[in-house]
Each structure stands twice: as C-alpha cells, then as structure tokens.
Design a protein around this motif. Structure first.
Motif, PDB file in Angstrom:
ATOM      1  N   ASN A   1      -8.879  -8.355  11.142  1.00 56.71           N
ATOM      2  CA  ASN A   1      -8.988  -9.801  11.036  1.00 56.71           C
ATOM      3  C   ASN A   1      -9.373 -10.448  12.366  1.00 56.71           C
TER       4      ASN A   1
ATOM      5  N   VAL B   1      -3.390   2.369  10.013  1.00 53.87           N
ATOM      6  CA  VAL B   1      -3.729   1.786   8.713  1.00 53.87           C
ATOM      7  C   VAL B   1      -4.672   2.722   7.965  1.00 53.87           C
TER       8      VAL B   1
ATOM      9  N   ARG C   1      -0.232  -4.076  10.095  1.00 54.93           N
ATOM     10  CA  ARG C   1      -1.589  -4.631  10.064  1.00 54.93           C
ATOM     11  C   ARG C   1      -2.154  -4.698  11.481  1.00 54.93           C
TER      12      ARG C   1
ATOM     13  N   ASN D   1      -6.047 -14.808   5.315  1.00 53.61           N
ATOM     14  CA  ASN D   1      -6.396 -13.394   5.331  1.00 53.61           C
ATOM     15  C   ASN D   1      -5.263 -12.567   5.947  1.00 53.61           C
ATOM     16  N   GLU D   2      -4.678 -13.080   7.009  1.00 58.30           N
ATOM     17  CA  GLU D   2      -3.542 -12.397   7.627  1.00 58.30           C
ATOM     18  C   GLU D   2      -2.368 -12.297   6.656  1.00 58.30           C
TER      19      GLU D   2
ATOM     20  N   ASP E   1      -8.432  -4.998   7.936  1.00 59.55           N
ATOM     21  CA  ASP E   1      -7.133  -5.629   8.193  1.00 59.55           C
ATOM     22  C   ASP E   1      -7.036  -6.244   9.583  1.00 59.55           C
TER      23      ASP E   1
ATOM     24  N   TRP F   1      -3.165  -9.396   4.170  1.00 58.02           N
ATOM     25  CA  TRP F   1      -3.018  -8.065   4.776  1.00 58.02           C
ATOM     26  C   TRP F   1      -1.573  -7.756   5.142  1.00 58.02           C
ATOM     27  N   ASN F   2      -0.850  -8.743   5.658  1.00 55.46           N
ATOM     28  CA  ASN F   2       0.564  -8.498   5.971  1.00 55.46           C
ATOM     29  C   ASN F   2       1.366  -8.201   4.716  1.00 55.46           C
TER      30      ASN F   2
ATOM     31  N   ALA G   1      -7.777  -0.318   3.947  1.00 61.33           N
ATOM     32  CA  ALA G   1      -8.788  -1.099   4.659  1.00 61.33           C
ATOM     33  C   ALA G   1      -9.994  -0.200   4.896  1.00 61.33           C
TER      34      ALA G   1
ATOM     35  N   ALA H   1     -10.814  -9.275  -2.490  1.00 63.99           N
ATOM     36  CA  ALA H   1      -9.874  -8.153  -2.446  1.00 63.99           C
ATOM     37  C   ALA H   1     -10.254  -7.074  -3.439  1.00 63.99           C
TER      38      ALA H   1
ATOM     39  N   HIS I   1       0.849  -1.187   0.000  1.00 62.79           N
ATOM     40  CA  HIS I   1       0.000   0.000   0.000  1.00 62.79           C
ATOM     41  C   HIS I   1       0.888   1.242   0.000  1.00 62.79           C
TER      42      HIS I   1
END
Length: 344
Positions: A215, A252, A247, A234-235, A213, A238-239, A257, A181, A146
């Motif tokens: 989670n 963030v 995250r 999912n982790e 994010d 995002w990581n 997110a 996503a 990002h």
C-alpha cells in the motif's frame, strides 16, 4: 512453491492526482459526497456490509436474463477441514454443447460483498458468447483471515473443474476473473493452481485488481483522500485479512498478495485493466510488467481519468463503453485461440 518478492524500488516523488475523465468527474463528486474514500475502518465493517440504499441485490430472476440462464446455488466442499462453500451457478439453458465459463470472484475489499456482487457485469460479458458464470461465496475478513478467503476460492475452482461435465461446462475453457479484491483473489487462486498442479485455467480477467498489501505505491499516495477506496480504506482491508503488524512485512504470502510472488512465469493469458486515477494503478501496472518480464501473455489497459469501478457506476460514459468493449474483445480472442488449438 511460490516464493516471496520483497524488493522495492526507491520512493519516487509524486505530483497531484491525475484528472478524472470529464464525463466521470460529476459522478465521482456525487459518490464521494455519499461515502468518502477513507470510509472503511476496522470498527465499522459491520455497518459497511449493510445494503446500500438504492442499490438492489440482483435476484435470480434478474440473473436468469429473461430465462436464458438457469440460476442455482450449490453447496460444495470447501478447503480440507473447513466449512462447505456456496457457488451461485448460472448456466445457459439452451446450449447444444459444453460451454466456456467465467469463474467469478466478487470484490469488496476482502471485507464486504457476496457472490451476487458484480455478477450482473460478468453476465453482461458472458451472455453474448454463450458462457456460463459460476460465482463463489468466500468467507470474509476479518472473521476469516488469510488463507481462508483464497482457499475458499481455490476449492470452488477445483470443484467446478472436477464437475464441469455435469454442469455442461468445458473444463478446458474456464476463465477466472474478478474486480478489485476479487481480481486479487483470482490472481492468488491462479498462482495456487499453477503451484499445486491444479485446474488448467484458460485465462484470468483481472479488473482493477487488489494485489499489493504494502500500500505504498505512488498512486496510493496521489489518490489518498480522493476518489473511491483510498489508501486508508485499502489499509483496512489488508489489515483485516493479514493482521496489523503482518501487512507490509516480509512474510506475506503471495497467495494473499500476488504482487509478493517472486516468480510470475507459467501463468495463463491475462487481462488487466485499471483507471489512471485510482489507488491500484501502479501496483497493477507493475504486476503486468513483471508478467511480461517472465515471458507471459498479458493485455494491459490504463483508462485515462478512470476511478475505481468507473465502468460499473457510469456504464454509459464513453470511456466505460471502451473499457467494456476491450474486455469483450479479449474474451473472444481467448475462446477463439482455445478453439483453434483444439481443432488443430
């Protein structure tokens, strides 16, 4: 500028996972025997990007729908100072007037996929209404963290809006959409358009969007090790996008997110659907509730017993047909409302 939402309610105890729809249960059993819900890890992303045996990437011929659409890839300017991006542009060949369009952002957990992924399903929605579909190729994490992916998506949206007339697209009838996503990136790009006074997005179509994010919702706990794309995978996604240690923290960006946005007012008409038996259920329901609380227009469907992407892998199941029909009906209403407003 979009501000951050860091408030979290007290953790709630959760029960067992909701049961899968009877038609879907044997399908998910086969799918998880081929790839476990926690299969995605930072050390195997390259492996996961390889084609899945038996899953064909749609060719231009397939996407042309028997010659109904022209299919071309265009290189257009990316974000300032960044590489060009590629748009796969599918335009109705015989449109007498400018057409509405879906600006499509593909799924893949932010780490896999390309602009042909999920495009057949978007064309299935678009073709009966004579809509164009433009699918953006954004840079993937972790190679591009990002804000690269969402900035790529936004740059493509701006380009389509600015060049709509040469594409025979109606700039007032562009609907942004994506699954998983892609739904999260669509929501992020829509927030950008609002905050930057950018393109006037007519509506957003968010299918099981990946929005939060952190989670840590009840559904992420219920579905750990169950279904498709659990909290472990999912982790990983995002990581890859944000970096381990970022995250879940306080800084963030809402453009990464969208659940982090403190202000969800001023958004276009929105559609969200999600399965009751998937990781993203509770973050999607919470996002929908907050849009309503901000005074927005939003249609929400939670499909009982649906797993992540159930309508794609089991399109002939009754629940899948119902989900697809709801999307079609919503799309028709958005175009009718826009037409009525223009006529008035």
């Amino acid at each position: 500028m979009t501000t951050h939402n860091t408030d979290r309610s007290s953790p709630q105890p959760v029960g067992p996972p909701p049961p899968f729809d009877p038609e879907l249960a044997p399908v998910i059993e086969i799918l998880t025997s081929l790839r476990s819900p926690d299969a995605y890890r930072l050390d195997n992303i390259v492996e996961m990007r390889k084609p899945v045996p038996g899953v064909e990437t749609p060719t231009d011929e397939v996407l042309s729908r028997g010659g109904t659409y022209s299919v071309e890839e265009w290189a257009v300017p990316g974000p300032d100072g960044e590489p060009d991006i590629t748009l796969l542009i599918c335009l109705p060949k015989h449109a007498a007037t400018s057409t509405p369009a879906i600006y499509h952002i593909h799924g893949g957990g932010l780490i896999v996929g390309d602009n042909r992924f999920g495009l057949v399903e978007m064309l299935n929605l678009a073709e009966p209404m004579g809509m164009a579909v433009v699918s953006v190729e954004y840079r993937l994490a972790p190679e591009t963290p990002h804000p690269g992916p969402v900035e790529d998506c936004y740059a493509g949206l701006v380009w389509v809006s600015d060049h709509a007339h040469e594409l025979n697209i109606d700039p007032e009838r562009i609907i942004i959409g994506g699954a998983s996503a892609g739904g999260g990136l669509a929501a992020g790009a829509t927030l950008m358009a609002r905050d930057r006074n950018g393109p006037a997005v007519l509506a957003q179509l968010l299918l099981s969007p990946m929005l939060d994010d952190r989670n840590d919702s009840p559904s992420t706990q219920q579905m750990r090790g169950v279904g498709i794309w659990d909290s472990s995978s999912n982790e990983t996604g995002w990581n890859a996008l944000l970096g381990d240690g970022v995250r879940g923290g306080p800084d963030v960006s809402p453009y990464a997110a969208p659940s982090r946005a403190a202000d969800l007012s001023g958004l276009p008409s929105t559609f969200i659907d999600v399965g009751s038996a998937e990781t993203f259920r509770d973050e999607d329901v919470a996002y929908a509730s907050r849009v309503w609380q901000a005074g927005g227009r939003l249609e929400l469907h939670v499909w009982p017993g649906g797993f992540h992407g159930f309508d794609v892998v089991a399109p002939h199941a009754v629940i899948s047909q119902d989900a697809i029909a709801a999307r079609v009906a919503w799309l028709r209403r958005q175009l009718l409302v826009c037409h009525a407003a223009s006529a008035g």
